[in-house]
Design an enzyme around this catalytic site. Structure first.
Site, PDB file in Angstrom:
ATOM      1  N   GLU A 138      17.004   2.986  32.964  1.00 40.93           N
ATOM      2  CA  GLU A 138      16.491   1.702  33.011  1.00 40.93           C
ATOM      3  C   GLU A 138      17.677   0.656  32.541  1.00 40.93           C
ATOM      4  O   GLU A 138      17.486  -0.285  31.853  1.00 40.93           O
ATOM      5  CB  GLU A 138      15.877   1.393  33.841  1.00 40.93           C
ATOM      6  CG  GLU A 138      14.528   1.541  34.710  1.00 40.93           C
ATOM      7  CD  GLU A 138      14.111   0.567  35.416  1.00 40.93           C
ATOM      8  OE1 GLU A 138      13.922  -0.381  34.985  1.00 40.93           O
ATOM      9  OE2 GLU A 138      13.117   0.566  36.204  1.00 40.93           O
TER      10      GLU A 138
ATOM     11  N   GLU B 262      10.659   6.333  38.495  1.00 46.17           N
ATOM     12  CA  GLU B 262       9.669   5.375  39.020  1.00 46.17           C
ATOM     13  C   GLU B 262       9.676   4.472  40.295  1.00 46.17           C
ATOM     14  O   GLU B 262      11.461   4.384  40.207  1.00 46.17           O
ATOM     15  CB  GLU B 262      10.060   4.238  37.536  1.00 46.17           C
ATOM     16  CG  GLU B 262       9.517   3.048  38.076  1.00 46.17           C
ATOM     17  CD  GLU B 262       9.528   2.916  36.488  1.00 46.17           C
ATOM     18  OE1 GLU B 262       9.334   3.532  34.708  1.00 46.17           O
ATOM     19  OE2 GLU B 262      10.195   0.911  36.822  1.00 46.17           O
TER      20      GLU B 262
END
Ligand code: MG
Length: 323
Positions: A158, A245
């Site tokens: 991320e 995720e």
């Protein structure tokens, strides 16, 4: 050190790694070395494979779960064929501040995965760019684990407000460093805005390397159909996708679980044969934590210590692995 002694130790270490075979009926025993074919993750026979599992939380927040027994429980009771070690590169006591402890936690999970015969993501869990530190870390991991079919490298979890150009530059540096040591294990590349901008990736993908996939992360309470549509469009342009995720609540990791949107996502990932990993094995008072604080650090989790999200994750994996 005496050079003869060094040779003996090196030979012993090499022998140990070569003689380590995964359990015969385990995920790695069955599927072996993974590869990317087109946009699809495939096993060593070239057949499509789907990995489904759970991510540990930040190692520096929930180190107590970073042990072989917890991994084994996720494999035997939850039927995960992959787990994810989320090595924290922010918040107190992170990898940059305390690398020894971070490596100990990651090694515990990777060794547990090798013993249990499942795949494992080594995740550089950072929102910020730390190119040199990541490069050195993955050189270490590739040296230690590059011969194990179990291991997948997730080089940047991320990236937040970086451009794809910046993420791509970082990724090229880290990929080159890994490939100088390990030519074949899968490498997962992040994308801007917490792994959502696969549209920008698809306009300018990384070239010249094999076994590269791109991560997409979703939280079903926040990210609706638009993110699936965007990801579909990227896949149509040839981008291989791995959901390293995901979860059912809001992107904060808290708030109500949107079960209907979660099921939409699951159906979509199953249809597209996209591997996925749910967030997370942790015990905070928030809806994405799968366990309550009195849950054991070592598995043996009964229904009374598993929270709603943990139950949904476990049941989804059990249902889908048996189909
Ligand atoms: Mg390798």
């Amino acid at each position: 050190m005496n050079p003869i002694r060094l040779v003996i130790i090196a030979a012993f270490a090499l022998g140990m790694s070569c003689s380590s075979h995964p359990p015969k009926d385990s995920a790695v025993g069955i599927n072996g070395k993974l590869a990317v074919s087109g946009t699809q993750l495939v096993n060593e026979k070239g057949s499509p494979v789907m990995l489904r599992g759970a991510s540990f939380g930040w190692h520096n927040l929930w180190p107590r779960f970073y042990n072989e027994k917890a991994v084994d429980w996720l494999v035997t009771d939850w039927k995960c064929n992959i787990v994810r070690a989320a090595m924290g590169v922010a918040i107190e006591d992170n990898y940059l501040e305390n690398p020894e402890f971070a490596l100990e936690c990651v090694n515990n999970v990777v060794k547990g995965a090798i013993k249990s015969g499942v795949y494992v993501l080594i995740d550089f869990h950072s929102h910020k760019k730390h190119t040199e530190e990541a490069k050195k870390f993955f050189e270490m991991m590739a040296t230690q684990y590059g011969d194990y079919p179990n291991v997948i490298y997730e080089i940047w979890n991320e990236p937040d407000y970086y451009t794809w150009k910046e993420v791509k530059e970082y990724s090229a540096t880290v990929i080159d460093a890994i490939r100088a040591i390990d030519q074949d294990n899968i490498i997962l590349v992040g994308s801007p805005h917490w792994c959502q901008d696969l549209d920008t990736v698809s306009m300018d993908p990384i070239t010249g390397h094999t076994n590269i996939m791109y991560t997409m992360h979703f939280y079903a309470g926040t990210h609706k159909k638009w993110l699936r549509d965007r990801t579909d469009a990227a896949m149509e342009k040839g981008i291989p996708v791995f959901v390293s995720e995901c979860a059912g609540m809001e992107a904060t990791g808290d708030g109500p679980i949107d079960e209907s949107e979660w099921n939409e996502y699951i159906n979509w990932m199953e249809d597209c044969k996209i591997s996925w990993i749910a967030w997370s094995v942790s015990d905070k008072n928030e809806s994405c934590s799968m366990l309550i604080p009195r849950a054991s650090s070592y598995g043996e989790w009964t229904d009374d210590v598993i929270k709603k999200w943990g139950k949904i994750t476990r049941q989804t994996i059990l249902d889908k692995q048996s189909e």
